[in-house]
Design an enzyme around this catalytic site. Structure first.
Site, short mmCIF file in Angstrom:
data_model
loop_
_atom_site.label_atom_id
_atom_site.label_comp_id
_atom_site.label_asym_id
_atom_site.label_seq_id
_atom_site.Cartn_x
_atom_site.Cartn_y
_atom_site.Cartn_z
N LYS A 128 0.74 -1.03 -0.14
CA LYS A 128 -0.11 -0.08 0.05
C LYS A 128 0.80 1.19 -0.14
CE LYS A 128 -3.68 2.34 2.61
NZ LYS A 128 -4.60 2.08 4.00
N TYR B 199 12.47 5.98 8.66
CA TYR B 199 12.50 4.82 8.87
C TYR B 199 12.43 4.00 7.55
CZ TYR B 199 7.60 3.56 9.70
OH TYR B 199 6.26 3.58 9.65
#
Length: 304
Positions: free
Chosen positions: A167, A266
């Site tokens: 996604k 991240y």
């Protein structure tokens, strides 16, 4: 007072529920107010206790603990040790539960029943293995049903989902527990020569239908208001947060988009060592639930 209330009413609960309630009280409530006379504990003090729980990313635990505090308060009133239930003043002080678009089971005893229902599933092995892997990996249903054998490194106990199927358009690593590896090992002789781990019943050239998992749950007796294929994600997220695992590691394993620009740096491998431990412990926890064992924390790190 809290221990007395629990001892008085635990006989009306299942063993798992009674153990889980006591665990939550001993972890999240008693260290702060457990030694105080109940009549002296004020509503602001109770609010501080439940907000401490909420602040670590466990809003459902916060709401449940507030319910327990109110029951303890009413018991104190009934036994003459308090004039009123101070927790009653906190009604509306916690935000309401988010309305989940995808229904899910989060009570351990309900999850235990679901796992046993999956084990008893009478449909195809492909669907049975998909249900089992969904509970262990809690990936999105589309990521699961379109899984390809080339994405799996069984020796390295890792599933790498390519960015184009995610996604958030970022490669995603799913550490595989020994139980997940066993599921894949059982399925490989049947579908391993093809492209898809979970092929369609009509053609091995296509993945299973997007309705297959939900259809299996319906045949097992779960309504769409009770459990969905997407609900395995809410199930894991809720319990892992309540058990005290690093919220960032949980969110990274769920492959959620990070909306805070500072924290968005991240990458797909961040928190991976902790995620490996977490995924292994999660599968072990599901095994214990399935077997009817007491619900116990699966992570020893402090939660505050």
């Amino acid at each position: 007072m809290g221990w007395e209330w629990h001892d008085k009413f635990k006989a009306s609960l299942t063993e798992c529920s009674a153990a889980e309630i006591l665990h939550r009280l001993e972890r999240d409530v008693f260290p702060w107010i457990g030694s105080r006379p109940v009549r002296e504990v004020t509503a602001p003090e109770l609010l501080a206790v439940v907000r401490r729980i909420e602040s670590r990313g466990a809003p459902e635990t916060a709401r449940r603990c507030l319910q327990y505090l109110s029951r303890i308060g009413r018991y104190a009133v009934a036994t003459g040790r308090a004039e009123r239930d101070a927790a009653a003043d906190l009604r509306g002080c916690l935000p309401p539960a988010n309305k989940r678009h995808f229904s899910s089971l989060t009570d351990p005893k309900d999850i235990a029943g679901l796992l046993r229902s999956i084990d008893a599933y009478q449909g195809s092995l492909v669907v049975l293995c998909a249900l089992r892997l969904a509970s262990m990996t809690f990936v999105r249903p589309g990521e699961l049903r379109k899984a390809e054998w080339t994405e799996f490194n069984l020796e390295g106990a890792e599933w790498r989902i390519p960015a184009e199927r995610m996604k958030m358009k970022e490669q995603h690593i799913v550490p595989l527990s020994r139980q997940a590896l066993a599921v894949l090992g059982e399925l490989h002789p049947l579908t391993g020569s093809g492209k898809y781990v979970f092929p369609s019943v009509r053609s091995s050239a296509r993945p299973m239908s997007e309705n297959t998992i939900n259809g299996a749950l319906r045949r097992m007796g779960y309504t769409k208001e009770e459990m969905t294929g997407h609900g395995f994600r809410s199930m894991a997220s809720t319990l892992l947060n309540e058990m005290g695992w690093n919220r960032d590691a949980i969110e990274r394993q769920l492959a959620h988009g990070e909306r805070n620009a500072i924290r968005a740096s991240y990458n797909f491998a961040e928190y991976l060592p902790e995620r490996r431990r977490m995924m292994a412990a999660w599968s072990d926890f599901l095994d214990k639930l399935r077997a009817g064992a007491k619900v116990t924390p699966i992570h020893a790190t402090a939660v505050e």
